[in-house]
Design a protein around this motif. Structure first.
Motif, PDB file in Angstrom:
ATOM      1  N   UNK A  46      19.405  38.989  76.252  1.00  0.00           N
ATOM      2  CA  UNK A  46      19.754  38.043  75.287  1.00  0.00           C
ATOM      3  C   UNK A  46      18.693  37.225  74.673  1.00  0.00           C
ATOM      4  N   UNK A  47      18.660  36.999  73.431  1.00  0.00           N
ATOM      5  CA  UNK A  47      17.586  36.187  72.879  1.00  0.00           C
ATOM      6  C   UNK A  47      16.231  36.560  73.106  1.00  0.00           C
ATOM      7  N   UNK A  48      16.018  37.685  73.261  1.00  0.00           N
ATOM      8  CA  UNK A  48      14.622  38.214  73.920  1.00  0.00           C
ATOM      9  C   UNK A  48      13.599  38.572  72.296  1.00  0.00           C
ATOM     10  N   UNK A  49      12.394  38.374  72.486  1.00  0.00           N
ATOM     11  CA  UNK A  49      11.602  38.544  71.671  1.00  0.00           C
ATOM     12  C   UNK A  49      11.538  40.076  71.112  1.00  0.00           C
ATOM     13  N   UNK A  50      11.776  40.325  69.690  1.00  0.00           N
ATOM     14  CA  UNK A  50      11.801  41.716  69.340  1.00  0.00           C
ATOM     15  C   UNK A  50      10.488  41.928  68.710  1.00  0.00           C
ATOM     16  N   UNK A  51       9.704  43.125  69.179  1.00  0.00           N
ATOM     17  CA  UNK A  51       8.264  43.558  68.854  1.00  0.00           C
ATOM     18  C   UNK A  51       8.312  44.857  68.108  1.00  0.00           C
ATOM     19  N   UNK A  52       7.327  45.030  67.759  1.00  0.00           N
ATOM     20  CA  UNK A  52       6.983  46.527  66.960  1.00  0.00           C
ATOM     21  C   UNK A  52       5.472  46.679  67.815  1.00  0.00           C
ATOM     22  N   UNK A  53       5.571  47.892  68.565  1.00  0.00           N
ATOM     23  CA  UNK A  53       4.292  48.300  69.130  1.00  0.00           C
ATOM     24  C   UNK A  53       3.673  49.535  68.485  1.00  0.00           C
ATOM     25  N   UNK A  54       2.495  49.596  68.154  1.00  0.00           N
ATOM     26  CA  UNK A  54       1.921  50.894  67.362  1.00  0.00           C
ATOM     27  C   UNK A  54       1.062  51.291  68.615  1.00  0.00           C
TER      28      UNK A  54
END
Length: 115
Positions: A46-54
């Motif tokens: 819940x309410x966790x940081x969304x990330x995009x890893x390349x």
């Protein structure tokens, strides 16, 4: 007389990106998960940081990630509750023979998917 209204510009979106698993800056995103995971799956957050890893992966490793008819990547996405995308075969990161793998989702889940 009516003045014609100008078209609205799209709302800007914030992108969080890390390359090769380095830490990423915070964003104001959150997620809610309702599924009950098994011990080997990502936990609901819940309410966790969304990330995009390349990350860069070799062409042979990308075949292992995708699996026969995409079964491995589908299973990995379901277990980690992330979205995983690979660049097309032959579409390499400039100056290398490696493909780009994009992992998107809650930070803890994306870390699990990369492991």
């Amino acid at each position: 007389k009516q003045t014609p209204s100008l078209p609205r510009s799209p709302t800007p979106t914030m992108k969080t990106e890390s390359i090769s698993g380095s830490p990423s800056p915070p964003s104001a995103s959150s997620t809610t998960t309702h599924a009950s995971p098994s011990p080997h799956e990502a936990k609901p957050v819940l309410n966790q940081l969304l990330v995009a890893l390349k990350i860069l992966v070799s062409n042979s490793a990308s075949g292992l990630i995708i699996g026969r008819s995409g079964s491995t990547i589908s299973d990995l996405q379901a277990k980690s509750q992330t979205r995983i995308k690979l660049s097309q075969g032959g579409d390499y990161y400039p100056g290398t023979s490696d493909r780009v793998c994009l992992v998107q989702g809650p930070q803890a889940n994306a870390s699990l998917a990369v492991e």
